[in-house]
Design a protein around this motif. Structure first.
Motif, PDB file in Angstrom:
ATOM      1  N   LYS A   4       0.855  -1.348   0.096  1.00 12.84           N
ATOM      2  CA  LYS A   4      -0.044   0.070   0.034  1.00 12.84           C
ATOM      3  C   LYS A   4       1.048   1.367  -0.174  1.00 12.84           C
ATOM      4  O   LYS A   4       0.152   2.508  -0.144  1.00 12.84           O
ATOM      5  CB  LYS A   4      -1.010  -0.089   1.330  1.00 12.84           C
ATOM      6  CG  LYS A   4      -0.283  -0.020   2.767  1.00 12.84           C
ATOM      7  CD  LYS A   4      -1.292  -0.025   3.775  1.00 12.84           C
ATOM      8  CE  LYS A   4      -0.720  -0.042   4.993  1.00 12.84           C
ATOM      9  NZ  LYS A   4      -1.697   0.031   6.022  1.00 12.84           N
ATOM     10  N   GLN A   9      -0.641  -1.397  -5.932  1.00 16.46           N
ATOM     11  CA  GLN A   9      -1.689  -0.771  -5.305  1.00 16.46           C
ATOM     12  C   GLN A   9      -1.840   0.819  -5.205  1.00 16.46           C
ATOM     13  O   GLN A   9      -2.800   1.629  -5.377  1.00 16.46           O
ATOM     14  CB  GLN A   9      -2.134  -1.442  -3.967  1.00 16.46           C
ATOM     15  CG  GLN A   9      -3.392  -1.011  -3.213  1.00 16.46           C
ATOM     16  CD  GLN A   9      -3.742  -1.401  -1.652  1.00 16.46           C
ATOM     17  OE1 GLN A   9      -4.451  -1.192  -1.187  1.00 16.46           O
ATOM     18  NE2 GLN A   9      -2.815  -2.527  -1.348  1.00 16.46           N
ATOM     19  N   ARG A  13      -3.557   3.870  -6.928  1.00 16.86           N
ATOM     20  CA  ARG A  13      -4.655   4.815  -5.854  1.00 16.86           C
ATOM     21  C   ARG A  13      -4.093   6.177  -6.476  1.00 16.86           C
ATOM     22  O   ARG A  13      -4.992   7.413  -6.007  1.00 16.86           O
ATOM     23  CB  ARG A  13      -4.387   4.275  -4.591  1.00 16.86           C
ATOM     24  CG  ARG A  13      -5.287   3.351  -4.010  1.00 16.86           C
ATOM     25  CD  ARG A  13      -5.390   2.869  -2.606  1.00 16.86           C
ATOM     26  NE  ARG A  13      -6.034   1.962  -2.343  1.00 16.86           N
ATOM     27  CZ  ARG A  13      -7.390   2.102  -2.005  1.00 16.86           C
ATOM     28  NH1 ARG A  13      -8.026   3.191  -1.860  1.00 16.86           N
ATOM     29  NH2 ARG A  13      -8.066   0.916  -1.554  1.00 16.86           N
ATOM     30  N   GLU A  14      -2.885   6.354  -6.875  1.00 17.99           N
ATOM     31  CA  GLU A  14      -2.228   7.692  -6.882  1.00 17.99           C
ATOM     32  C   GLU A  14      -3.065   8.375  -8.295  1.00 17.99           C
ATOM     33  O   GLU A  14      -3.427   9.372  -8.453  1.00 17.99           O
ATOM     34  CB  GLU A  14      -0.807   7.731  -7.432  1.00 17.99           C
ATOM     35  CG  GLU A  14       0.091   7.397  -6.193  1.00 17.99           C
ATOM     36  CD  GLU A  14       1.503   7.470  -6.943  1.00 17.99           C
ATOM     37  OE1 GLU A  14       1.694   7.665  -8.001  1.00 17.99           O
ATOM     38  OE2 GLU A  14       2.332   7.228  -5.867  1.00 17.99           O
ATOM     39  N   ASN A  16      -6.268   6.937  -9.220  1.00 14.51           N
ATOM     40  CA  ASN A  16      -7.801   7.191  -8.962  1.00 14.51           C
ATOM     41  C   ASN A  16      -7.868   6.699  -7.347  1.00 14.51           C
ATOM     42  O   ASN A  16      -7.800   5.459  -7.052  1.00 14.51           O
ATOM     43  CB  ASN A  16      -8.452   6.145 -10.036  1.00 14.51           C
ATOM     44  CG  ASN A  16     -10.030   6.143  -9.491  1.00 14.51           C
ATOM     45  OD1 ASN A  16     -10.513   6.843  -8.633  1.00 14.51           O
ATOM     46  ND2 ASN A  16     -10.829   5.596 -10.448  1.00 14.51           N
ATOM     47  N   SER A  17      -8.019   7.675  -6.470  1.00 17.28           N
ATOM     48  CA  SER A  17      -8.296   7.122  -5.066  1.00 17.28           C
ATOM     49  C   SER A  17      -9.500   6.638  -4.691  1.00 17.28           C
ATOM     50  O   SER A  17      -9.624   6.022  -3.715  1.00 17.28           O
ATOM     51  CB  SER A  17      -8.277   8.530  -4.223  1.00 17.28           C
ATOM     52  OG  SER A  17      -9.591   9.446  -4.653  1.00 17.28           O
ATOM     53  N   SER A  20     -10.765   0.428  -5.939  1.00 16.95           N
ATOM     54  CA  SER A  20     -10.824  -0.624  -4.685  1.00 16.95           C
ATOM     55  C   SER A  20      -9.770  -1.767  -4.927  1.00 16.95           C
ATOM     56  O   SER A  20      -9.669  -2.206  -6.328  1.00 16.95           O
ATOM     57  CB  SER A  20     -12.304  -1.152  -4.789  1.00 16.95           C
ATOM     58  OG  SER A  20     -13.083  -0.317  -4.409  1.00 16.95           O
ATOM     59  N   TRP A  21      -9.084  -2.164  -4.073  1.00 18.63           N
ATOM     60  CA  TRP A  21      -8.298  -3.221  -4.257  1.00 18.63           C
ATOM     61  C   TRP A  21      -8.558  -4.441  -3.941  1.00 18.63           C
ATOM     62  O   TRP A  21      -8.757  -4.685  -2.699  1.00 18.63           O
ATOM     63  CB  TRP A  21      -6.626  -2.795  -3.543  1.00 18.63           C
ATOM     64  CG  TRP A  21      -5.819  -3.704  -3.656  1.00 18.63           C
ATOM     65  CD1 TRP A  21      -5.352  -4.690  -2.998  1.00 18.63           C
ATOM     66  CD2 TRP A  21      -4.807  -3.812  -4.976  1.00 18.63           C
ATOM     67  NE1 TRP A  21      -4.324  -5.374  -3.558  1.00 18.63           N
ATOM     68  CE2 TRP A  21      -3.754  -4.990  -4.830  1.00 18.63           C
ATOM     69  CE3 TRP A  21      -4.582  -2.853  -6.016  1.00 18.63           C
ATOM     70  CZ2 TRP A  21      -2.976  -5.267  -5.754  1.00 18.63           C
ATOM     71  CZ3 TRP A  21      -3.732  -3.349  -7.100  1.00 18.63           C
ATOM     72  CH2 TRP A  21      -2.719  -4.379  -6.873  1.00 18.63           C
TER      73      TRP A  21
END
Length: 223
Positions: A4, A9, A13-14, A16-17, A20-21
């Motif tokens: 994380k 992952q 998320r960088e 698209n926050s 979902s992982w």
């Protein structure tokens, strides 16, 4: 990869926050097996023995050649495998190779022990490995783990299928869980198979009983 902080992952998320992982089911199963083994000292010792056996033969071209020549006469022979710390399927291959060629491996170790031209340090190492293969525990662990690992490996491959759906994944994991649970009552079966494999016989029990009696005498000299 899924870390994380610096793994894939985190990279996703960088961008698209809201993403979902969902961890890979096969990778999660691999981690479950790895952690299950590491919490049992007996299992750790067994797989450490498998790794030592692999290193002993593969580190020397001469010893590896001796083993290869011995396995040529065995139609079902399998090459010894390394036991990595992460890939669970390799543990299944390593255990399967040991069981298939148990007697041949013992024969080569005995040959090395009796070889007067071999270095003493090598003979001592071979003797230690041979003694461990003659132990009932090693035979039991070999027969037990090959069942667990082969079934786990099959489930792992199912979880990696390109057309896997959620129902199949849940059913596969539930089946594996029930299978492992059913083995709790199979000790006597594995004990019998382990005795035949290691050829320890009743001598194991006699030695254990003798050691226990000597220990009791030392602890209770007045009894």
């Amino acid at each position: 990869m899924s870390g994380k902080y610096n793994g894939l992952q985190a990279k996703v998320r960088e961008e698209n926050s809201l993403a979902s992982w969902i961890p890979c089911a096969a990778h999660s199963l691999n981690l479950v097996g790895k952690n299950a083994v590491e919490c049992c000292s007996s299992a750790v010792h067994f797989f450490d023995f498998l790794e030592k056996l692999f290193v002993f033969f593969t580190i020397s071209p001469h010893r590896y050649q001796l083993l290869g020549e011995a396995l040529k006469n065995n139609d079902s022979s399998l090459p010894l495998k390394r036991v990595p710390t992460t890939r669970w399927s390799c543990r299944a291959d390593a255990t399967k190779a040991l069981k298939h060629d148990y007697e041949q491996i013992k024969g080569i170790l005995k040959h090395i022990v009796d070889d007067i031209e071999e270095k003493r340090c090598v003979c001592c190492e071979a003797e230690g490995l041979l003694k461990q293969m003659n132990q009932l525990e090693t035979g039991i662990y070999t027969t037990f783990w090959i069942d667990i690992l082969q079934r786990t490996d099959a489930t792992n491959k199912t979880l990696q299928h390109a057309k896997l759906d959620l129902n199949t994944a849940v059913a596969s994991l539930t089946s594996l869980k029930d299978y492992v649970a059913s083995k709790r009552d199979s000790f006597h079966t594995y004990e019998k198979e382990g005795e035949q494999l290691s050829q320890s016989g009743s001598a194991y029990y006699k030695q254990t009983e003798s050691r226990q009696k000597r220990r009791n005498v030392r602890l209770n000299p007045l009894d």
